[in-house]
Design a protein around this motif. Sequence first.
Motif, mmCIF file in Angstrom:
data_model
loop_
_atom_site.group_PDB
_atom_site.id
_atom_site.type_symbol
_atom_site.label_atom_id
_atom_site.label_comp_id
_atom_site.label_asym_id
_atom_site.label_seq_id
_atom_site.Cartn_x
_atom_site.Cartn_y
_atom_site.Cartn_z
ATOM 1 N N ALA A 540 -59.174 67.780 51.845
ATOM 2 C CA ALA A 540 -57.889 67.877 51.135
ATOM 3 C C ALA A 540 -57.683 69.239 50.492
ATOM 4 C CB ALA A 540 -57.819 66.783 50.064
ATOM 5 N N LYS A 541 -58.711 70.119 50.652
ATOM 6 C CA LYS A 541 -58.677 71.457 50.057
ATOM 7 C C LYS A 541 -58.554 71.390 48.531
ATOM 8 C CE LYS A 541 -56.763 73.753 54.152
ATOM 9 N NZ LYS A 541 -56.942 72.572 55.038
ATOM 10 N N LYS A 542 -59.306 70.465 47.965
ATOM 11 C CA LYS A 542 -59.284 70.249 46.527
ATOM 12 C C LYS A 542 -60.674 70.478 45.931
ATOM 13 C CE LYS A 542 -55.090 68.746 45.335
ATOM 14 N NZ LYS A 542 -54.750 67.322 45.398
ATOM 15 N N ASP A 543 -60.685 70.929 44.689
ATOM 16 C CA ASP A 543 -61.927 70.987 43.934
ATOM 17 C C ASP A 543 -62.486 69.559 43.839
ATOM 18 O OD1 ASP A 543 -63.688 72.319 41.648
ATOM 19 O OD2 ASP A 543 -62.927 70.405 40.868
ATOM 20 N N PRO A 544 -63.793 69.358 44.098
ATOM 21 C CA PRO A 544 -64.360 67.993 44.098
ATOM 22 C C PRO A 544 -64.151 67.225 42.796
ATOM 23 C CG PRO A 544 -65.879 69.512 45.159
ATOM 24 C CD PRO A 544 -64.785 70.355 44.566
ATOM 25 N N LEU A 545 -64.175 67.925 41.664
ATOM 26 C CA LEU A 545 -63.929 67.250 40.393
ATOM 27 C C LEU A 545 -62.468 66.818 40.293
ATOM 28 C CD1 LEU A 545 -64.669 66.365 37.508
ATOM 29 C CD2 LEU A 545 -64.166 68.706 36.771
ATOM 30 N N LYS A 546 -61.561 67.722 40.598
ATOM 31 C CA LYS A 546 -60.137 67.407 40.491
ATOM 32 C C LYS A 546 -59.739 66.317 41.485
ATOM 33 C CE LYS A 546 -58.859 71.967 38.720
ATOM 34 N NZ LYS A 546 -58.155 73.245 38.997
ATOM 35 N N ALA A 547 -60.342 66.346 42.668
ATOM 36 C CA ALA A 547 -60.045 65.321 43.674
ATOM 37 C C ALA A 547 -60.444 63.938 43.174
ATOM 38 C CB ALA A 547 -60.762 65.644 44.982
ATOM 39 N N ARG A 548 -61.554 63.868 42.473
ATOM 40 C CA ARG A 548 -61.994 62.587 41.915
ATOM 41 C C ARG A 548 -61.068 62.138 40.787
ATOM 42 N NH1 ARG A 548 -66.677 64.790 43.876
ATOM 43 N NH2 ARG A 548 -68.249 63.332 44.698
ATOM 44 N N LEU A 549 -60.761 63.054 39.890
ATOM 45 C CA LEU A 549 -59.913 62.688 38.755
ATOM 46 C C LEU A 549 -58.529 62.216 39.216
ATOM 47 C CD1 LEU A 549 -60.839 65.534 36.232
ATOM 48 C CD2 LEU A 549 -61.503 63.114 36.107
ATOM 49 N N GLU A 550 -58.062 62.708 40.352
ATOM 50 C CA GLU A 550 -56.761 62.282 40.887
ATOM 51 C C GLU A 550 -56.745 60.807 41.272
ATOM 52 O OE1 GLU A 550 -54.587 66.148 42.972
ATOM 53 O OE2 GLU A 550 -55.772 64.749 44.188
ATOM 54 N N ILE A 551 -57.922 60.290 41.643
ATOM 55 C CA ILE A 551 -57.968 58.892 42.119
ATOM 56 C C ILE A 551 -58.781 58.006 41.182
ATOM 57 C CG2 ILE A 551 -57.581 59.499 44.549
ATOM 58 C CD1 ILE A 551 -60.604 59.266 44.998
ATOM 59 N N LEU A 552 -59.029 58.499 39.966
ATOM 60 C CA LEU A 552 -59.771 57.735 38.967
ATOM 61 C C LEU A 552 -58.915 57.510 37.721
ATOM 62 C CD1 LEU A 552 -63.462 59.062 38.921
ATOM 63 C CD2 LEU A 552 -62.726 56.688 39.194
ATOM 64 N N PRO A 553 -58.196 56.409 37.672
ATOM 65 C CA PRO A 553 -57.376 56.151 36.482
ATOM 66 C C PRO A 553 -58.188 55.633 35.289
ATOM 67 C CG PRO A 553 -57.116 54.379 38.084
ATOM 68 C CD PRO A 553 -57.959 55.429 38.743
ATOM 69 N N ASP A 554 -59.390 55.136 35.533
ATOM 70 C CA ASP A 554 -60.197 54.543 34.472
ATOM 71 C C ASP A 554 -60.612 55.587 33.435
ATOM 72 O OD1 ASP A 554 -62.002 51.962 33.824
ATOM 73 O OD2 ASP A 554 -63.169 53.773 33.436
ATOM 74 N N GLU A 555 -60.303 55.330 32.157
ATOM 75 C CA GLU A 555 -60.530 56.311 31.104
ATOM 76 C C GLU A 555 -62.013 56.572 30.846
ATOM 77 O OE1 GLU A 555 -58.476 58.391 29.613
ATOM 78 O OE2 GLU A 555 -56.949 57.598 30.971
ATOM 79 N N ARG A 556 -62.857 55.561 30.961
ATOM 80 C CA ARG A 556 -64.294 55.784 30.738
ATOM 81 C C ARG A 556 -64.865 56.703 31.812
ATOM 82 N NH1 ARG A 556 -67.835 50.573 29.882
ATOM 83 N NH2 ARG A 556 -69.402 52.187 29.430
ATOM 84 N N PHE A 557 -64.506 56.476 33.065
ATOM 85 C CA PHE A 557 -64.948 57.347 34.148
ATOM 86 C C PHE A 557 -64.468 58.783 33.911
ATOM 87 C CE2 PHE A 557 -66.109 53.636 36.610
ATOM 88 C CZ PHE A 557 -67.007 54.094 37.553
ATOM 89 N N ARG A 558 -63.213 58.901 33.557
ATOM 90 C CA ARG A 558 -62.632 60.225 33.351
ATOM 91 C C ARG A 558 -63.353 60.960 32.220
ATOM 92 N NH1 ARG A 558 -57.748 61.023 35.918
ATOM 93 N NH2 ARG A 558 -57.200 62.678 34.437
ATOM 94 N N LYS A 559 -63.643 60.239 31.144
ATOM 95 C CA LYS A 559 -64.328 60.855 30.001
ATOM 96 C C LYS A 559 -65.716 61.340 30.400
ATOM 97 C CE LYS A 559 -65.012 61.893 25.620
ATOM 98 N NZ LYS A 559 -64.311 63.025 24.976
ATOM 99 N N VAL A 560 -66.421 60.542 31.193
ATOM 100 C CA VAL A 560 -67.760 60.941 31.643
ATOM 101 C C VAL A 560 -67.678 62.195 32.500
ATOM 102 C CG1 VAL A 560 -69.700 60.293 33.137
ATOM 103 C CG2 VAL A 560 -68.818 58.654 31.463
ATOM 104 N N LEU A 561 -66.746 62.232 33.435
ATOM 105 C CA LEU A 561 -66.618 63.394 34.315
ATOM 106 C C LEU A 561 -66.141 64.631 33.552
ATOM 107 C CD1 LEU A 561 -65.129 61.889 37.596
ATOM 108 C CD2 LEU A 561 -67.328 63.063 37.350
#
Length: 720
Positions: A540-561
Amino acid sequence: MKNIQTSRRDFLKASGLTTFGLALGISGFTKDASLKKITPAVLKLEINPFIIIDTAGNITLVNPRPDMGQGSTQAVPSLLAEELEVSLEKVLIIQSDGKEKYGSQVSGGSSSVRELWLPIRKAGAAAREMLTTTAAKRWNVPVTECHAEDGAVFHKASGKSFTYGELADDASKLEIPSDPKLKDPKDFKIIGKYNKRLDVPDRVTGKAVYGIDIDVPGMVYASIVHSPAIHGKIVSIDDSEAKKIKGVLQVIKTERTMPHRTSEAVAVIATNWWAAVKGKKALVVKWDNGNYEKTVDTAGYFAETYEAAKKEGINYEEKGDFTVKYAAAKEKLEAQYETPFLAHAPIEPENAVAHVKEDGSVEIWAPVQGPDWTIRDVCAYMKIKPEQVKVNVTLLGGAFGRKAYHDFVLEACHISKEIKKPVKVIWTREDDITQGPYRPGMLSHMQGFVEDGKITGYHHHAIGESILGQVFKGLKEDEADSWIGEEISTGNTKYNFAAASKVSWTHVKTDIPIVWWRSVYASNFGWGQECFIDELAHLAKKDPLKARLEILPDERFRKVLETLAEKAGWDEKLAEGTGKGLAVFKSFNSISACCITVSKKGQGVKIDKVVSVIDCGYYVNPDNVKAQTEGNIVMGLTAAIKDGITFTNGACDQSNYHQYNIMRLNEMPAIEIHIVDSGSAPGGVGEPGLPPVAPALGNAVFAATGKRMRKLPFDIANLG
């Protein structure tokens, strides 16, 4: 609830609690038990199953989860002590004995704190309420004017006080509160605070009692010859040379009973361990390996998994029509990720002392992960009742899941019954590594696609042997493995794939014995999941962190990352030949993420730094959280770049640490551990830090070299 007038030693014996490993304070399970420090012949009162208070004021807390290094001898009693308002330095910690009144007593699945968080705290709070109520009655004052502190109850207005010992007799006659008031977390004095592990000095100085230390009067030793092909049958036994060795008493045919089958073996019985081992080496046993040379074979097994990847699996879950949308996708990927079989290889190998007595009862001394499960398995094997089995649980010198598989205990029971003596069975390191059970080798067949620069389609096809199927015989041919499915489901990973997602399963069987290994399936499938998400991010030509955050709505996951990105300096510019990789995975109700930095070195790379972030909800001791996560990093790196277990012609190719290597101190990179205090319900700590390690390393290798690793283990010094 019983009032017992007896000596301390007799009380503990009557209660079925261990007597060989008792000492004041949390440094229990020691060889120089300080029983003489306790005033004898005082009234001992069981306030509830986990708390015993005598009229001299001595407090005993029962730990229902065996300690295999994860710190349960401090963590679980800390929950009791917090609510009971006592310090751990002033109490005796003893291990439960498998009796039903203590509930589940299995250390495994990172379950000790997360499963006992409320039950054990309620036990402490109930006892505190009973003691406080008793004091209030004596003073004829409202309970609200009294408070418990440091093993005593105080009346605020008058300054009067009673020790718990002075109140214990009357308190024990009260009904146990079913819903006592728990402390507010803001008032915690022990939980969540840094506290020294008071059991460490005894372990360092050699005072601690492990299974391998046990010595029972009249005991003999047994060393066992197992079939190289694990399930081979005995053709002949030549014990002539073995019996010439001084100390060897006899050679008998015995058996190894595993959950899914029983295999034949030969035991050398001797007056001492060295003689038993020498006798074993002198023994000549011929085996009929039948067809196991073909079915106990890793190459053949993995060939089957790759064939299975070409076919449809059994659906565990599907959102949208993945097959149709994948076929129509313009930007898509397909890959396979393989993980090997692994041995547990704890420093203390499997051992047990068993005494099958003339009346048919059995007493066992062993480093087992669950005394209740041990009683269950011994009863089924010996065809006796639970009240006929006594289990004395020692400290465990490592386990990682292996010592909840009781083949070695049942071996000791069988031999003791045959020779009519207490016997100590000790597996050699070679037994441990060549016989299993193992973490199953698994294959992840991955498919995915991206649309408009975003990951929107994903399929994880899990393929391999099933613990649920082999060990528990609980998997039908036409159903997906629910343990695996739940682990890699979108409900667990929290990834939101907008177009379609799918989780499927194919069961490929093997005669290689398997069981859970630290983090169970998360260590297998975190590898495929998180490396493939990285591949899709690059597609997708995306930074691996940003690509994950785009498909991770869960706040706990987002906070950890987000915490990981900050602590690891994810956005910092890297030097030429350096790369960073990350991964995140949820297991045992905890979320863990890892970032690894590597740099090119010759034909391979060097691991420079590991940063790990964990959200485990409420925890007991932050130092223990960090220690367990450090251990997970060591084990995760070992699983990624050191030897796996392989079988050729029915026999294991590895036999000891020289062939089954582990990470050495001089190989370890710098490590940072960070805890996210989310205030969520307690999650596991002993295992969740492991699954992200291997994929973070694989992603870092790709970032530094452009080479994508898809099969574990790989040679970090020579990437080919």
